[in-house]
Design a protein around this motif. Structure first.
Motif, short mmCIF file in Angstrom:
data_model
loop_
_atom_site.label_atom_id
_atom_site.label_comp_id
_atom_site.label_asym_id
_atom_site.label_seq_id
_atom_site.Cartn_x
_atom_site.Cartn_y
_atom_site.Cartn_z
N LEU A 310 -6.53 -6.57 11.13
CA LEU A 310 -5.95 -5.46 10.37
C LEU A 310 -5.43 -4.41 11.34
CD1 LEU A 310 -8.18 -2.91 10.30
CD2 LEU A 310 -9.26 -4.37 8.61
N VAL A 311 -4.33 -3.78 10.93
CA VAL A 311 -3.66 -2.76 11.73
C VAL A 311 -3.28 -1.63 10.80
CG1 VAL A 311 -1.63 -2.20 13.12
CG2 VAL A 311 -2.78 -4.39 13.43
N THR A 312 -3.49 -0.39 11.23
CA THR A 312 -3.11 0.77 10.44
C THR A 312 -1.80 1.34 10.99
OG1 THR A 312 -5.42 1.30 10.00
CG2 THR A 312 -3.81 3.03 9.60
N GLN A 313 -0.81 1.51 10.13
CA GLN A 313 0.45 2.11 10.53
C GLN A 313 0.28 3.62 10.68
OE1 GLN A 313 3.61 -0.96 8.36
NE2 GLN A 313 3.48 1.15 7.70
N PRO A 314 1.20 4.28 11.38
CA PRO A 314 1.12 5.74 11.51
C PRO A 314 1.12 6.47 10.17
CG PRO A 314 2.64 4.86 13.13
CD PRO A 314 2.27 3.72 12.23
N ASP A 315 1.74 5.89 9.14
CA ASP A 315 1.76 6.53 7.82
C ASP A 315 0.53 6.20 6.99
OD1 ASP A 315 2.19 3.93 6.98
OD2 ASP A 315 4.22 4.26 6.28
N GLY A 316 -0.43 5.46 7.57
CA GLY A 316 -1.68 5.17 6.89
C GLY A 316 -1.74 3.84 6.17
N ARG A 317 -0.60 3.19 5.97
CA ARG A 317 -0.63 1.89 5.30
C ARG A 317 -1.30 0.84 6.18
NH1 ARG A 317 5.34 1.59 2.70
NH2 ARG A 317 5.84 2.85 4.53
N VAL A 318 -1.94 -0.12 5.53
CA VAL A 318 -2.83 -1.06 6.23
C VAL A 318 -2.26 -2.47 6.15
CG1 VAL A 318 -5.16 -1.99 6.35
CG2 VAL A 318 -4.80 0.38 5.60
N LEU A 319 -2.01 -3.06 7.31
CA LEU A 319 -1.54 -4.44 7.40
C LEU A 319 -2.73 -5.35 7.61
CD1 LEU A 319 1.34 -3.41 9.70
CD2 LEU A 319 1.75 -4.65 7.57
N ILE A 320 -2.78 -6.45 6.87
CA ILE A 320 -3.87 -7.41 7.02
C ILE A 320 -3.31 -8.81 7.22
CG2 ILE A 320 -5.53 -6.07 5.67
CD1 ILE A 320 -5.00 -7.96 3.30
N GLY A 321 -4.01 -9.58 8.04
CA GLY A 321 -3.67 -10.98 8.25
C GLY A 321 -4.92 -11.82 8.18
N GLY A 322 -4.78 -13.07 7.77
CA GLY A 322 -5.96 -13.92 7.69
C GLY A 322 -5.66 -15.26 7.07
N ASN A 328 -5.08 -8.98 -4.23
CA ASN A 328 -5.14 -8.20 -5.48
C ASN A 328 -4.46 -8.93 -6.63
OD1 ASN A 328 -6.39 -6.30 -3.90
ND2 ASN A 328 -4.65 -4.90 -3.82
N GLY A 329 -4.59 -10.25 -6.64
CA GLY A 329 -4.05 -11.06 -7.71
C GLY A 329 -2.61 -11.48 -7.54
N ALA A 330 -1.90 -10.96 -6.56
CA ALA A 330 -0.49 -11.29 -6.34
C ALA A 330 -0.36 -12.29 -5.19
CB ALA A 330 0.31 -10.03 -6.03
N ALA A 331 0.65 -13.13 -5.24
CA ALA A 331 0.87 -14.12 -4.19
C ALA A 331 1.24 -13.44 -2.87
CB ALA A 331 1.98 -15.08 -4.61
N ARG A 337 0.46 -5.98 3.07
CA ARG A 337 0.26 -4.57 3.40
C ARG A 337 -0.30 -3.84 2.19
NH1 ARG A 337 5.24 -1.30 5.91
NH2 ARG A 337 5.92 -1.20 3.74
N LEU A 338 -1.26 -2.95 2.46
CA LEU A 338 -1.92 -2.20 1.40
C LEU A 338 -1.55 -0.72 1.48
CD1 LEU A 338 -5.51 -3.73 1.78
CD2 LEU A 338 -3.58 -4.60 0.45
N ASP A 342 -5.35 3.87 -2.19
CA ASP A 342 -6.35 3.15 -2.96
C ASP A 342 -6.50 1.68 -2.58
OD1 ASP A 342 -3.94 2.23 -3.90
OD2 ASP A 342 -4.21 2.95 -5.96
N GLY A 343 -5.72 1.22 -1.60
CA GLY A 343 -5.81 -0.19 -1.22
C GLY A 343 -5.04 -1.13 -2.11
N SER A 344 -4.21 -0.59 -3.00
CA SER A 344 -3.36 -1.44 -3.83
C SER A 344 -2.31 -2.13 -2.98
CB SER A 344 -2.70 -0.62 -4.94
OG SER A 344 -1.92 0.43 -4.38
N LEU A 345 -1.78 -3.23 -3.47
CA LEU A 345 -0.78 -3.99 -2.73
C LEU A 345 0.51 -3.19 -2.61
CD1 LEU A 345 -0.09 -6.75 -1.42
CD2 LEU A 345 0.83 -7.43 -3.64
N ASP A 346 1.04 -3.11 -1.40
CA ASP A 346 2.33 -2.46 -1.16
C ASP A 346 3.42 -3.49 -1.39
OD1 ASP A 346 4.59 -1.21 -0.28
OD2 ASP A 346 3.83 -0.70 1.70
N THR A 347 4.05 -3.42 -2.55
CA THR A 347 5.05 -4.42 -2.91
C THR A 347 6.36 -4.22 -2.14
OG1 THR A 347 5.75 -3.04 -4.78
CG2 THR A 347 4.10 -4.74 -5.22
N GLY A 348 6.50 -3.11 -1.45
CA GLY A 348 7.69 -2.89 -0.63
C GLY A 348 7.67 -3.69 0.66
#
Length: 511
Positions: A310-322, A328-331, A337-338, A342-348
């Motif tokens: 996991l990596v945190t971007q400067p704007d606070g968003r969280v990238l995860i790999g694994g 969160n239920g989405a493919a 990226r979260l 709240d840790g919701s999926l960043d759909t962007g």
């Protein structure tokens, strides 16, 4: 017989590489954050798997893992790539054995850890330091050799080196899975010699105050129960002020620190402190579970779903790999990226069909692009064996935003950010704090504007950010009126209740 767990990644990589490659996908119609970067082409890539990635200040990449070639050229488990993904022919250290972790030093040297026996023909067991050209650094004490695998490295502000993994001896001394070295590689005897974990440590992080976070498969640290997560003081003693409320039911593979002191963890756990958190969670600075983050299901999949990096971007968003196929239920195939709130999926952030197999390492470049390493043979349908680079939030668009800072009183208000971009540049705007709301312009193309509202508040000065077309816009809100009450009597004989406000409200008289 070896037990298949989330961290047996060299075994998992062989199993998952047996999956047939998908057909090539067509290119994205427009540059999207998370899309494959077409300017980075590693050719045939690695002949095995990449477990560690580091970005040099000059933009070149160091990759370590378990492979014998890169793009057809012999490279034994460690290689350096140019910024376009091609092999740097001047760097060929020849590591005999797998490389699990990399650490770049400010002086250009690098420390590597793993399960190896030599570097460039020089005996070095599981831990070594290399010069910038890839040769073994002979000034780094050879007798440090641990008797097991090194999984994690961390550099302290004084230049000392923390080493963690699955060993019980280091530098001919008893050091159970954790040790600290001086800058020359010699054992630091001043670090608590009783600092010990009863099973492997996979992740390290040093907090700004010098305290040390450990993540792994252990259930005890320094003889005290600690379920896969613990914090030590700067001298290696167990930090008893760190709550056990963040204990997990599975391995912790990755740690991340946020500027506000909160802690991100990733692994193969399903619960944290008895609360469902699938593979990723956030803790409060004191170690308790942050219940506002990650309550959407986390990672899931068919084969041991877990987060390796996991990596945190400067704007606070969280990238995860694994190793996962849903978030969160989405493919989301093995990378996602979260949102920071709240840790919701960043759909962007859309990686398309994602990686064909596990992502083990992530590294963020200064330009916001993301480098992923793993056991995959393809990414988004295109051949990318073991290493790929993804576009960031401003994926090649020649755009600018203004203003990049704004100030508001405690009463709040509305503001506008203008975006200047070419017509084919698509962009988005995201608020990274709950008290700034996007009113219009959450997405756009070409020139445009983002309108936002800052909520009124009572309290101390605060700041937050918007991310607009990949740029940070910092919003500062002033301290609210601080009220002090006092009763006094003036010469006129009246009693007054002083309402002393920073906004200058007058005294009020009463009988």
């Amino acid at each position: 017989m070896m037990t298949l767990t989330c961290h047996n990644r060299w075994l998992l990589s062989r199993l998952t590489q047996a999956i047939a490659m998908l057909g090539l996908a067509t290119a994205n119609a427009f540059a999207q954050a998370g899309a494959l970067d077409p300017t980075f082409n590693p050719g045939a890539g690695v002949s095995g798997a990449v477990y560690a990635v580091a970005v040099q200040p000059d933009g070149k990449l160091i990759i370590g893992g378990e492979f014998s070639a890169f793009n057809g050229a012999p490279r034994s488990n460690l290689a350096r790539l140019n910024s376009d993904g091609s092999l740097d022919a001047t760097f060929n250290p020849g590591v005999i054995g797998r490389v699990e972790t990399l650490l770049l030093q400010p002086d250009g040297k690098m420390v590597i850890g793993g399960s190896f026996s030599s570097v460039n023909g020089v005996p070095r067991r599981s831990l070594a330091r290399l010069n910038a050209d890839g040769s073994a650094d002979l000034t780094f004490t050879a007798e440090t050799d641990p008797n097991g695998v090194v999984y994690a490295l961390a550099r302290q502000s004084d230049g000392k080196l923390l080493v963690a993994g699955d060993f019980v001896n280091l530098a001919a001394a008893r050091r159970e899975r954790l040790a600290r070295l001086a800058a020359d590689g010699s054992l630091d005897a001043g670090f608590n010699p009783n600092a010990a974990a009863n099973s492997a440590v996979f992740a390290l992080a040093v907090q700004p105050n010098g305290r040390i976070l450990l993540g792994g498969a252990f259930t005890q640290v320094n003889g005290v129960p600690r379920s896969r997560l613990a914090r030590l003081t700067a001298d290696g003693a167990l930090d008893l002020t760190f709550s056990q409320g963040g204990e997990t039911d599975g391995v912790v593979n990755a740690l991340g620190l946020q500027p506000d002191g909160r802690i991100l963890i990733g692994g193969d756990f399903r619960f944290v402190a008895g609360v469902a958190r699938g593979g990723v969670a956030r803790l409060e600075p004191g170690g308790a579970l942050d219940t506002t983050f990650g309550a959407f299901g986390g990672v899931a999949g068919d084969l041991l779903p877990c987060v390796y990096a996991l990596v945190t971007q400067p704007d606070g968003r969280v990238l995860i790999g694994g190793e996962f196929t849903r978030v969160n239920g989405a493919a989301r195939s093995r990378i996602a990226r979260l949102n920071p709130l709240d840790g919701s999926l960043d759909t962007g952030f859309d990686p398309g069909s994602g990686a064909s197999s596990a992502v083990y390492a992530l590294a963020l470049q200064a330009d916001g692009r993301l480098v992923a390493g793993g056991a995959f043979a393809s990414f988004a349908g295109a051949p990318r064996a073991g290493v790929a680079r993804l576009l960031g939030d401003d994926p090649g668009c020649a755009s600018a935003v203004a203003p990049t800072t704004a100030s508001f009183s405690a009463l709040g208000g509305e503001g506008v950010v203008t975006v200047t971009a070419t017509g084919d540049c698509t962009w988005r705007a995201v608020s990274n704090v709950p008290w700034i709301t996007i009113l219009s312009g959450a997405t756009g193309g070409g020139n445009g504007a983002v309108t936002y509202r800052v909520a009124a508040h009572r309290g101390r000065q605060r700041s937050g950010t918007l991310t607009v077309s990949g740029r940070a816009v910092t919003i500062t809100q002033a301290i609210s009126a601080q009220e002090t009450l006092g009763l006094f009597r003036r010469a006129d004989g009246f009693f007054y209740l002083r309402n002393s406000l920073t906004s200058g409200v007058a005294d009020t008289a009463f009988f």
